[in-house]
Write a protein that holds these residues in place. Structure first.
Motif, PDB file in Angstrom:
ATOM      1  N   SER A 161      -4.087  -0.555   0.382  1.00  0.00           N
ATOM      2  CA  SER A 161      -3.383  -1.183   0.948  1.00  0.00           C
ATOM      3  C   SER A 161      -3.990  -2.661   0.449  1.00  0.00           C
ATOM      4  N   GLY A 205       0.895  -1.089  -0.131  1.00  0.00           N
ATOM      5  CA  GLY A 205      -0.126   0.059   0.010  1.00  0.00           C
ATOM      6  C   GLY A 205       0.904   1.142  -0.105  1.00  0.00           C
ATOM      7  N   MET A 206       2.068   1.295   0.915  1.00  0.00           N
ATOM      8  CA  MET A 206       2.842   2.300   0.961  1.00  0.00           C
ATOM      9  C   MET A 206       3.666   2.694  -0.630  1.00  0.00           C
ATOM     10  N   ASP A 234      -7.682   6.961   0.115  1.00  0.00           N
ATOM     11  CA  ASP A 234      -7.519   5.536   0.713  1.00  0.00           C
ATOM     12  C   ASP A 234      -8.549   5.088   0.703  1.00  0.00           C
ATOM     13  N   THR A 250      -2.855  -5.506   0.861  1.00  0.00           N
ATOM     14  CA  THR A 250      -2.415  -6.400   1.825  1.00  0.00           C
ATOM     15  C   THR A 250      -3.732  -6.583   2.856  1.00  0.00           C
ATOM     16  N   LYS A 251      -4.558  -5.924   2.734  1.00  0.00           N
ATOM     17  CA  LYS A 251      -5.816  -5.844   3.835  1.00  0.00           C
ATOM     18  C   LYS A 251      -6.778  -6.677   3.105  1.00  0.00           C
TER      19      LYS A 251
HETATM   20  C1  LIG Z   1      -5.535   2.593   5.601  1.00  0.00           C
HETATM   21  C2  LIG Z   1      -4.213   2.149   5.237  1.00  0.00           C
HETATM   22  N1  LIG Z   1      -3.597   2.596   4.101  1.00  0.00           N
HETATM   23  C3  LIG Z   1      -2.397   2.301   3.664  1.00  0.00           C
HETATM   24  C4  LIG Z   1      -1.684   1.243   4.388  1.00  0.00           C
HETATM   25  C5  LIG Z   1      -0.213   0.600   3.895  1.00  0.00           C
HETATM   26  O1  LIG Z   1      -0.333  -0.374   3.575  1.00  0.00           O
HETATM   27  P1  LIG Z   1       1.004  -1.500   3.347  1.00  0.00           P
HETATM   28  O2  LIG Z   1       1.327  -1.692   4.845  1.00  0.00           O
HETATM   29  O3  LIG Z   1       0.455  -2.322   2.423  1.00  0.00           O
HETATM   30  O4  LIG Z   1       2.178  -0.693   2.534  1.00  0.00           O
HETATM   31  C6  LIG Z   1      -2.290   0.712   5.614  1.00  0.00           C
HETATM   32  C7  LIG Z   1      -1.629  -0.308   6.450  1.00  0.00           C
HETATM   33  O5  LIG Z   1      -1.939  -0.587   7.582  1.00  0.00           O
HETATM   34  C8  LIG Z   1      -3.642   1.342   5.913  1.00  0.00           C
HETATM   35  O6  LIG Z   1      -4.384   0.557   7.036  1.00  0.00           O
END
Ligand SMILES: Cc1ncc(COP(=O)(O)O)c(C=O)c1O
Length: 380
Positions: free
Chosen positions: A194, A76-77, A172, A196-197
């Protein structure tokens, strides 16, 4: 062409899939190569985001968000940094919603401000947004619902103001997912995730995504390539498989979260519950107007009588863990995880202390989840 909302569960399974030769069956093959014949058509290379697995998943996420094009990133970052670095230069200014994910705040204070970019924090009230816009303002970045306090921002109003001032609007959409909220349909320019979630959904992948118009995605592509924020075919294939069940996971998770939020409100050991689905949430009506359900994230503050460490230790089913969005329920203290790097003064102002618990509700039987939370809240 934008597809109707009720087609999104179908898109989770089919969008972006190319017709394969019958001998390959129904699943996209995993292309493991990092070396391709450059004379074929154009230069293919995994970091260029143009392998088969990338193209299928990017098209699927784009379809889900009702966007024209998308890019899948390594986190996500990776997505969020590509947006800022790709659309701003030193001296430019951007507006950030207050109270967003700590990693985004850390990107701004730790990297972008030292590079000479400037940022203002917006309190989320639409009337106060135009006053922050200056000659050098390039973009506005928001989250809704926010991590971790579940604030809801008026997405249509933000998009309208951004358009009127020719700013790029970025949201986001990690917490809501495109199943529950589609900011591009409300006028936003870009959505980041992200992945990942919820997109990945099983706490076993790190990934991200950016979706928008073909033009904006083409503008961001060189930055994404330069940053090297790409995934390989195996991970993209896992992500494709996960997205296939996104609609059913999110439906079940949101239903569970709605039940738990109400029960937590009635519990004597809980001081406050933050969930947009609750009728007394300050932006409940707004959430209803821009989301089709309220999502599976909620936060609550333990009463002073409950020791946060003891509460976490007593949980059996709900696992204390950083990250969120998996099929299993997890819980964390944002003060020690997602917002640990945020200045203490900012955390205090926002109310992010050790008694604040952020719960990511999974797909377990809701009564099992409640029994676990209840026994941990009320020790013998
Ligand atoms: C709302 C939100 N945006 C972005 C991110 C960043 O994502 P990543 O950890 O996949 O880089 C997170 C991570 O917790 C998040 O909760």
């Amino acid at each position: 062409m934008a597809r109707k909302s009720n087609q999104k569960p179908t898109d989770c399974i089919h969008a972006g899939k190319s017709r394969l030769p019958p001998s390959l069956g129904v699943n996209t093959p995993v292309v493991t190569s990092s070396a391709f014949d450059y004379r074929a058509d154009h230069v293919r290379y995994p970091r260029y985001h143009n392998t088969l697995n990338h193209e299928v998943v990017a098209a699927r996420v784009a379809a889900l968000e009702s966007g024209e094009a998308g890019l899948v990133t390594a986190s996500g970052m990776g997505a969020i940094s590509a947006v800022f670095l790709g659309l701003m230069k030193p001296g430019d200014h951007a507006i950030l919603l207050d109270g967003i994910y700590g990693g985004t705040i850390d990107l701004v204070t730790g990297l972008l401000e030292p590079m000479g970019m400037r940022f203002s924090t917006w309190d989320g009230v639409p009337d106060s947004l135009p006053g922050l816009i200056g000659e050098k303002t390039r973009l506005v970045h928001v989250e809704s619902p926010t991590n971790p306090l579940m604030d809801v921002v008026d997405l249509r109003a933000v998009a309208r103001i951004a358009q009127a001032h020719e700013l790029i609007s970025v949201v986001d959409n990690t917490f809501a997912t495109p199943l529950l909220q589609r900011p591009l349909e409300m006028g936003f320019d870009l959505v980041v995730h992200s992945g990942t979630k919820y997109l990945a959904g099983h706490s076993d992948l790190l990934c991200g995504a950016i979706v928008g118009s073909t033009k904006l995605i083409a503008r961001l592509r060189p930055t994404v390539i330069r940053l090297g924020a790409s995934l390989n075919g195996r991970e993209l294939s896992l992500l494709e498989r996960s997205i296939a069940t996104l609609a059913v996971r999110v439906e079940r998770q949101s239903a569970n979260a709605g039940v738990l939020a109400k029960r937590l409100c009635e519990h004597g050991a809980v001081e406050a519950v933050y969930y947009p689905g609750l009728a007394d949430h300050p932006n409940h009506d707004l959430a209803k107007a821009q989301m089709s359900d309220f999502g599976a994230m909620l936060s609550f503050r333990l009463s002073k009588a409950v020791d946060p460490d003891g509460f976490l230790d007593r949980l059996n089913l709900v696992r204390p863990a950083v990250s969120l969005g998996g099929v299993e329920s997890t819980i964390c203290q944002p003060s020690r995880t997602s917002h640990a790097k945020v200045e203490a003064a900012t955390r205090n102002r926002l109310g992010i202390d050790d008694r604040l618990m952020r719960l990511s509700v999974g797909i377990e039987a809701v009564d099992d989840l409640w029994r676990d939370l209840d026994q941990a809240l009320t020790p013998a």
